[in-house]
Design a protein around this motif. Structure first.
Motif, short mmCIF file in Angstrom:
data_model
loop_
_atom_site.label_atom_id
_atom_site.label_comp_id
_atom_site.label_asym_id
_atom_site.label_seq_id
_atom_site.Cartn_x
_atom_site.Cartn_y
_atom_site.Cartn_z
N THR A 1 4.13 2.91 -4.93
CA THR A 1 2.90 2.48 -5.92
C THR A 1 3.28 2.80 -7.30
O THR A 1 4.28 3.48 -7.76
CB THR A 1 1.76 3.55 -5.61
OG1 THR A 1 2.15 4.91 -5.79
CG2 THR A 1 1.41 3.57 -4.14
N VAL B 1 -3.70 1.42 -9.91
CA VAL B 1 -2.78 1.74 -8.91
C VAL B 1 -2.35 0.23 -8.42
O VAL B 1 -3.24 -0.43 -7.99
CB VAL B 1 -3.23 2.56 -7.76
CG1 VAL B 1 -2.05 2.58 -6.93
CG2 VAL B 1 -3.86 4.00 -8.32
N THR C 1 0.15 9.06 -5.90
CA THR C 1 1.02 8.20 -6.66
C THR C 1 2.23 8.96 -6.92
O THR C 1 2.32 10.00 -7.26
CB THR C 1 0.60 7.46 -7.78
OG1 THR C 1 0.27 8.33 -8.96
CG2 THR C 1 -0.94 6.95 -7.25
#
Length: 227
Positions: free
Chosen positions: A222, A147, A137
């Motif tokens: 993300t 996430v 991420t």
């Protein structure tokens, strides 16, 4: 509410949508200190709903009192509300302004409402482990974490993609549905995920239920945050 030309009609001569707008006008006309709206746009067709939502937003912006609005439509909630309280199975699961809720959903239900994929796992810096899958991420988090990423961030490939570092995993198509101008593809695998692709891409990849594909999401697409 756009019904001036219907002023001389009897109630029975109005359609359901027109009657709904009359109810809104009647509630707003007395300048109430507290306005209670239960699914105020539910009976309207798509075009009338769009126009009435904009008109209602204008009225609520000028309304000096408080308004409690109950709706199952996420767009109504996001457009009309200053503060959202989301109830799931009789329990408040999240609250805050629209920006906070859409940026950081905390349940699958909320994620679906705001159109995001959501996974819960264990974070260690820039990685979050979700079951057997480890996702890289852009954010740094430690401990239990979520996430989130939009379906448009999921790219589908017939074989493992090469190139810039990204999260990749194998998946199987479980469903394909029209979603606006694109197609929304439901995928099973180490995580359940939705991907948005163009009809041309779907045809090129032969995306039908049971089709194996590679899914890829760039880390920059993300958002990771504490659970």
């Amino acid at each position: 509410v756009g019904l001036g030309d219907q002023a001389r009609r009897r109630p029975r001569q109005l359609s359901g949508g027109q009657a709904q707008r009359v109810a809104l006008a009647r509630a707003l006309a007395v300048d109430p200190a507290l306005l209670l709206l239960d699914e105020p746009l539910a009976a309207l067709d798509a075009r009338t709903r769009l126009d009435t939502r904009a008109e209602l937003q204008r009225h609520l912006g000028a309304h000096p009192g408080a308004t409690l609005l109950v709706t199952h439509d996420p767009l109504d909630a996001l457009v009309l509300a200053d503060r959202l309280v989301i109830v799931e199975h009789g329990r408040v699961v999240q609250e805050g302004d629209a920006a906070a809720v859409t940026a950081r959903p905390r349940t699958d239900y909320v994620a679906r409402l705001v159109g995001l994929n959501l996974h819960r796992g264990r974070a260690d810096g820039h990685t979050v482990t979700v079951g057997e899958l480890t996702l890289t991420t852009a954010d740094t988090v430690h401990g239990d974490a979520f996430v989130a990423y939009p379906p448009a961030a999921v790219a589908l490939h017939p074989s493992r993609p090469e190139g810039s570092p990204r999260n990749v995993w194998t998946a199987t198509v479980t469903g394909v549905q029209r979603h606006g101008d694109n197609l929304r593809v439901q995928l099973a695998g180490p995580v359940e995920v939705a991907a948005d692709v163009t009809p041309a891409a779907a045809a090129h990849l032969g995306l039908t239920p049971g089709r194996p594909v590679w899914a890829a999401v760039k880390a920059a697409e993300t958002r990771a945050y504490p659970a």
